[in-house]
Scaffold this motif. Structure first.
Motif, PDB file in Angstrom:
ATOM      1  N   UNK A  60      15.529 -17.379 -39.814  1.00  0.00           N
ATOM      2  CA  UNK A  60      16.281 -18.339 -40.636  1.00  0.00           C
ATOM      3  C   UNK A  60      17.724 -18.453 -40.160  1.00  0.00           C
ATOM      4  N   UNK A  61      18.356 -17.292 -39.846  1.00  0.00           N
ATOM      5  CA  UNK A  61      19.774 -17.289 -39.477  1.00  0.00           C
ATOM      6  C   UNK A  61      20.026 -17.871 -38.094  1.00  0.00           C
ATOM      7  N   UNK A  62      19.157 -17.573 -37.135  1.00  0.00           N
ATOM      8  CA  UNK A  62      19.433 -17.969 -35.747  1.00  0.00           C
ATOM      9  C   UNK A  62      18.718 -19.245 -35.307  1.00  0.00           C
ATOM     10  N   UNK A  63      17.621 -19.580 -35.988  1.00  0.00           N
ATOM     11  CA  UNK A  63      16.827 -20.719 -35.526  1.00  0.00           C
ATOM     12  C   UNK A  63      16.703 -21.833 -36.563  1.00  0.00           C
ATOM     13  N   UNK A  64      17.034 -21.526 -37.826  1.00  0.00           N
ATOM     14  CA  UNK A  64      16.982 -22.538 -38.871  1.00  0.00           C
ATOM     15  C   UNK A  64      15.662 -22.532 -39.626  1.00  0.00           C
ATOM     16  N   UNK A  65      15.680 -23.047 -40.839  1.00  0.00           N
ATOM     17  CA  UNK A  65      14.505 -22.992 -41.706  1.00  0.00           C
ATOM     18  C   UNK A  65      13.327 -23.801 -41.158  1.00  0.00           C
ATOM     19  N   UNK A  66      13.630 -24.892 -40.446  1.00  0.00           N
ATOM     20  CA  UNK A  66      12.552 -25.712 -39.893  1.00  0.00           C
ATOM     21  C   UNK A  66      11.778 -24.942 -38.827  1.00  0.00           C
ATOM     22  N   UNK A  67      12.422 -23.930 -38.241  1.00  0.00           N
ATOM     23  CA  UNK A  67      11.777 -23.162 -37.183  1.00  0.00           C
ATOM     24  C   UNK A  67      10.568 -22.376 -37.672  1.00  0.00           C
ATOM     25  N   UNK A  68      10.448 -22.186 -38.976  1.00  0.00           N
ATOM     26  CA  UNK A  68       9.247 -21.529 -39.496  1.00  0.00           C
ATOM     27  C   UNK A  68       8.010 -22.389 -39.261  1.00  0.00           C
ATOM     28  N   UNK A  69       8.224 -23.629 -38.893  1.00  0.00           N
ATOM     29  CA  UNK A  69       7.099 -24.525 -38.602  1.00  0.00           C
ATOM     30  C   UNK A  69       6.989 -24.839 -37.108  1.00  0.00           C
ATOM     31  N   UNK A  70       7.600 -23.972 -36.282  1.00  0.00           N
ATOM     32  CA  UNK A  70       7.411 -24.099 -34.834  1.00  0.00           C
ATOM     33  C   UNK A  70       5.936 -24.000 -34.501  1.00  0.00           C
ATOM     34  N   UNK A  71       5.496 -24.870 -33.618  1.00  0.00           N
ATOM     35  CA  UNK A  71       4.115 -24.812 -33.178  1.00  0.00           C
ATOM     36  C   UNK A  71       3.122 -25.333 -34.192  1.00  0.00           C
ATOM     37  N   UNK A  72       3.586 -26.025 -35.243  1.00  0.00           N
ATOM     38  CA  UNK A  72       2.635 -26.470 -36.266  1.00  0.00           C
ATOM     39  C   UNK A  72       1.829 -27.689 -35.824  1.00  0.00           C
ATOM     40  N   UNK A  73       2.387 -28.494 -34.907  1.00  0.00           N
ATOM     41  CA  UNK A  73       1.667 -29.709 -34.519  1.00  0.00           C
ATOM     42  C   UNK A  73       0.307 -29.399 -33.872  1.00  0.00           C
ATOM     43  N   UNK A  74       0.234 -28.438 -32.921  1.00  0.00           N
ATOM     44  CA  UNK A  74      -1.100 -28.130 -32.365  1.00  0.00           C
ATOM     45  C   UNK A  74      -2.127 -27.726 -33.425  1.00  0.00           C
ATOM     46  N   UNK A  75      -1.800 -26.794 -34.365  1.00  0.00           N
ATOM     47  CA  UNK A  75      -2.817 -26.480 -35.365  1.00  0.00           C
ATOM     48  C   UNK A  75      -3.104 -27.629 -36.321  1.00  0.00           C
ATOM     49  N   UNK A  76      -2.086 -28.440 -36.669  1.00  0.00           N
ATOM     50  CA  UNK A  76      -2.356 -29.595 -37.524  1.00  0.00           C
ATOM     51  C   UNK A  76      -3.325 -30.538 -36.815  1.00  0.00           C
ATOM     52  N   UNK A  77      -3.070 -30.784 -35.524  1.00  0.00           N
ATOM     53  CA  UNK A  77      -3.972 -31.639 -34.745  1.00  0.00           C
ATOM     54  C   UNK A  77      -5.346 -30.996 -34.595  1.00  0.00           C
ATOM     55  N   UNK A  78      -5.345 -29.665 -34.534  1.00  0.00           N
ATOM     56  CA  UNK A  78      -6.599 -28.962 -34.269  1.00  0.00           C
ATOM     57  C   UNK A  78      -7.368 -28.610 -35.535  1.00  0.00           C
ATOM     58  N   UNK A  79      -6.639 -28.429 -36.653  1.00  0.00           N
ATOM     59  CA  UNK A  79      -7.304 -27.914 -37.854  1.00  0.00           C
ATOM     60  C   UNK A  79      -8.414 -28.825 -38.357  1.00  0.00           C
TER      61      UNK A  79
END
Length: 296
Positions: A60-79
């Motif tokens: 959260x401190x170094x990468x930002x709150x949105x970073x918790x969703x890094x890499x979400x597009x591949x699983x969303x596309x794949x799920x």
């Protein structure tokens, strides 16, 4: 294909796809944290996270709150295709492994779960390669390459094979095969042993509890394969040198160099995700499938 069979298949695919999309949307931050723990190595790792809270705080401190969703597009596309394949093939394998019995047995559920997991792994592995690469990068989310650009880079540099977009396939087969073997077998067998109730709320809680335990047990049993997959697909200890190649060799290296408990790195966030996540998937599938059967 007869019309009723085609309709049933379409309903299973739609319900499975919806189950996967709901689960990954709710649980992805825990998947990211799990991957971060799995790719870090011994105490000399300068980027080592001290605890689950430390990992959440530093991301959260170094990468930002949105970073918790890094890499979400591949699983969303794949799920959608992944879970659709998972639940659809499970239903088909159930028919295959009846072995003349009029109703499914524990052997039927176990073998059908194994078959569904192995099939799912083949579908999902390229997406996992991209997801793990994105999740293990520690720059801010806004400066990171897109999932499409990352996939294109992997294909251009390493190709589509076992060193490229299908890296870690054996570990993914182990992870999904073992997970689904335990997951489906436990859920369907225990659900059959514990009588259903008429009250809708209590019936929901009965199924959710069984699904929660199924997801938790499956996560505990299959996590060494998950650690191996993350090591193979993630950054190697020495750039340009491949240390982690195959599933069982990677498990042996981690055990020899870091000890038995290193094979269970990321277990807490994994259970936090796939315990309730496993229950959510099964319930969304069952309720959506029932609704589709009634109204379509």
């Amino acid at each position: 294909m007869p019309e009723n069979i085609a309709k049933q298949a379409a309903q299973q695919l739609a319900a499975g796809g919806l189950a996967g999309m709901v689960e990954v949307s709710l649980m992805h931050p825990l998947d990211l944290v799990k991957t971060r723990f799995q790719v870090q190595r011994g105490p000399d790792d300068p980027n080592r996270y001290k605890s689950l809270a430390d990992c959440f705080r530093r991301i959260y401190a170094t990468e930002g709150i949105i970073s918790f969703y890094k890499g979400i597009l591949p699983p969303i596309m794949a799920e959608t295709p992944k879970r659709a394949v998972k639940f659809f093939t499970f239903e088909q394998y159930k028919k295959m492994f009846l072995f003349g019995s009029p109703t499914p047995t524990w052997v039927t559920f176990t073998l059908a779960g194994l078959g569904a997991g192995l099939t799912e792994a083949i579908v999902i592995n390229p997406f996992e390669v991209v997801k793990v690469k994105l999740q293990t990068e520690r720059q801010a989310f806004t400066t990171q390459k897109s999932a499409f650009a990352t996939a294109r880079d992997i294909v251009r540099e390493k190709g589509l094979g076992l060193q490229g977009l299908n890296k870690g396939l054996t570990a993914t087969l182990g992870r999904h095969g073992v997970f689904n073997c335990v997951y489906f077998s436990f859920y369907h067998n225990v659900k059959g042993w514990i009588p259903s109730v008429e009250d809708p709320t209590l019936e929901f809680l009965r199924k959710f509890t069984i699904g929660l335990i199924a997801g938790t047990l499956s996560s505990i049993v299959n996590i060494p394969f998950d650690v191996a997959k993350s090591r193979i697909q993630g950054p190697q200890p020495v750039p340009g040198q491949i240390k982690y190649r195959t599933c069982f060799k990677t498990i042996a290296i981690v055990y020899r160099e870091e000890g038995f408990f290193a094979l269970y790195k990321g277990l807490v966030p994994k259970i936090m995700r796939l315990g309730p996540g496993g229950a959510i998937m099964l319930l969304v599938f069952e309720y959506a499938y029932d609704w589709l059967q009634k109204y379509t």
